[in-house]
Scaffold this motif. Sequence first.
Motif, PDB file in Angstrom:
ATOM      1  N   SER A 175       0.876  -1.261  -0.100  1.00  0.00           N
ATOM      2  CA  SER A 175      -0.181   0.117   0.155  1.00  0.00           C
ATOM      3  C   SER A 175       0.718   1.220  -0.045  1.00  0.00           C
ATOM      4  O   SER A 175       0.474   2.224  -0.590  1.00  0.00           O
ATOM      5  N   ASN A 176       1.946   1.320   0.830  1.00  0.00           N
ATOM      6  CA  ASN A 176       2.657   2.241   0.784  1.00  0.00           C
ATOM      7  C   ASN A 176       3.453   2.608  -0.773  1.00  0.00           C
ATOM      8  O   ASN A 176       3.470   3.990  -1.193  1.00  0.00           O
ATOM      9  N   GLN A 177       3.903   1.634  -1.285  1.00  0.00           N
ATOM     10  CA  GLN A 177       4.551   1.631  -2.645  1.00  0.00           C
ATOM     11  C   GLN A 177       3.521   2.360  -3.624  1.00  0.00           C
ATOM     12  O   GLN A 177       3.787   3.165  -4.249  1.00  0.00           O
ATOM     13  N   ARG A 178       2.175   1.873  -3.572  1.00  0.00           N
ATOM     14  CA  ARG A 178       0.968   2.399  -4.424  1.00  0.00           C
ATOM     15  C   ARG A 178       0.959   3.997  -3.911  1.00  0.00           C
ATOM     16  O   ARG A 178       0.902   4.819  -4.843  1.00  0.00           O
ATOM     17  N   LEU A 179       1.003   4.218  -2.805  1.00  0.00           N
ATOM     18  CA  LEU A 179       0.570   5.594  -2.373  1.00  0.00           C
ATOM     19  C   LEU A 179       1.837   6.525  -2.947  1.00  0.00           C
ATOM     20  O   LEU A 179       1.387   7.781  -3.331  1.00  0.00           O
ATOM     21  N   GLU A 180       3.115   5.851  -3.045  1.00  0.00           N
ATOM     22  CA  GLU A 180       4.129   6.733  -3.307  1.00  0.00           C
ATOM     23  C   GLU A 180       4.210   7.082  -4.662  1.00  0.00           C
ATOM     24  O   GLU A 180       4.515   8.149  -5.251  1.00  0.00           O
ATOM     25  N   LYS A 181       3.619   6.174  -5.430  1.00  0.00           N
ATOM     26  CA  LYS A 181       3.313   6.271  -7.128  1.00  0.00           C
ATOM     27  C   LYS A 181       2.306   7.342  -7.281  1.00  0.00           C
ATOM     28  O   LYS A 181       2.513   8.254  -8.127  1.00  0.00           O
ATOM     29  N   LEU A 210       1.407   9.847  -5.352  1.00  0.00           N
ATOM     30  CA  LEU A 210       2.089  10.972  -4.647  1.00  0.00           C
ATOM     31  C   LEU A 210       3.096  11.754  -5.754  1.00  0.00           C
ATOM     32  O   LEU A 210       3.115  12.798  -6.262  1.00  0.00           O
ATOM     33  N   LYS A 211       3.731  10.774  -6.412  1.00  0.00           N
ATOM     34  CA  LYS A 211       4.797  11.198  -7.664  1.00  0.00           C
ATOM     35  C   LYS A 211       3.997  11.673  -8.570  1.00  0.00           C
ATOM     36  O   LYS A 211       4.456  12.736  -9.229  1.00  0.00           O
ATOM     37  N   GLU A 267       2.785  15.338  -7.838  1.00  0.00           N
ATOM     38  CA  GLU A 267       3.462  16.220  -7.532  1.00  0.00           C
ATOM     39  C   GLU A 267       3.855  17.436  -8.448  1.00  0.00           C
ATOM     40  O   GLU A 267       3.991  18.457  -7.970  1.00  0.00           O
TER      41      GLU A 267
END
Length: 128
Positions: free
Chosen positions: A61-67, A69-70, A73
Amino acid sequence: FSDNALTLLENLNKAVVEAKIGEISADIKALIGDVSKTIDSADVHGLSADAKSLLAGLAASNQRLEKILKNLEPATHLNSQQIKEIVANTATITDNLLKLSSELKSKPSLLLWGNPPKPTQTPRQRRP
């Protein structure tokens, strides 16, 4: 000196006997055994697998959220003028879609055939 040492040893022996060190030791051993049985009967291995699965899910979930957010951005770098232009363009697009929708409601054939052809002139007979 030997009387004092003998008295000291007798007092020490009496304290150990009165403290019931043997009984306390037996009680501690029984307590440790009970704790060990409780830990063994509590499915710690199953909980450990569930915890690992939960952590793996959180990492994904954290990896998907980072994508996400990128991807968002670049939008944070827009200035107010750019935002005004985007809003104005969106308003224009919305108006155009409303007009198109209204026209298609009144003339649905436009969607299939477009505008009707312009009338052609019929040839006239020439007079002699």
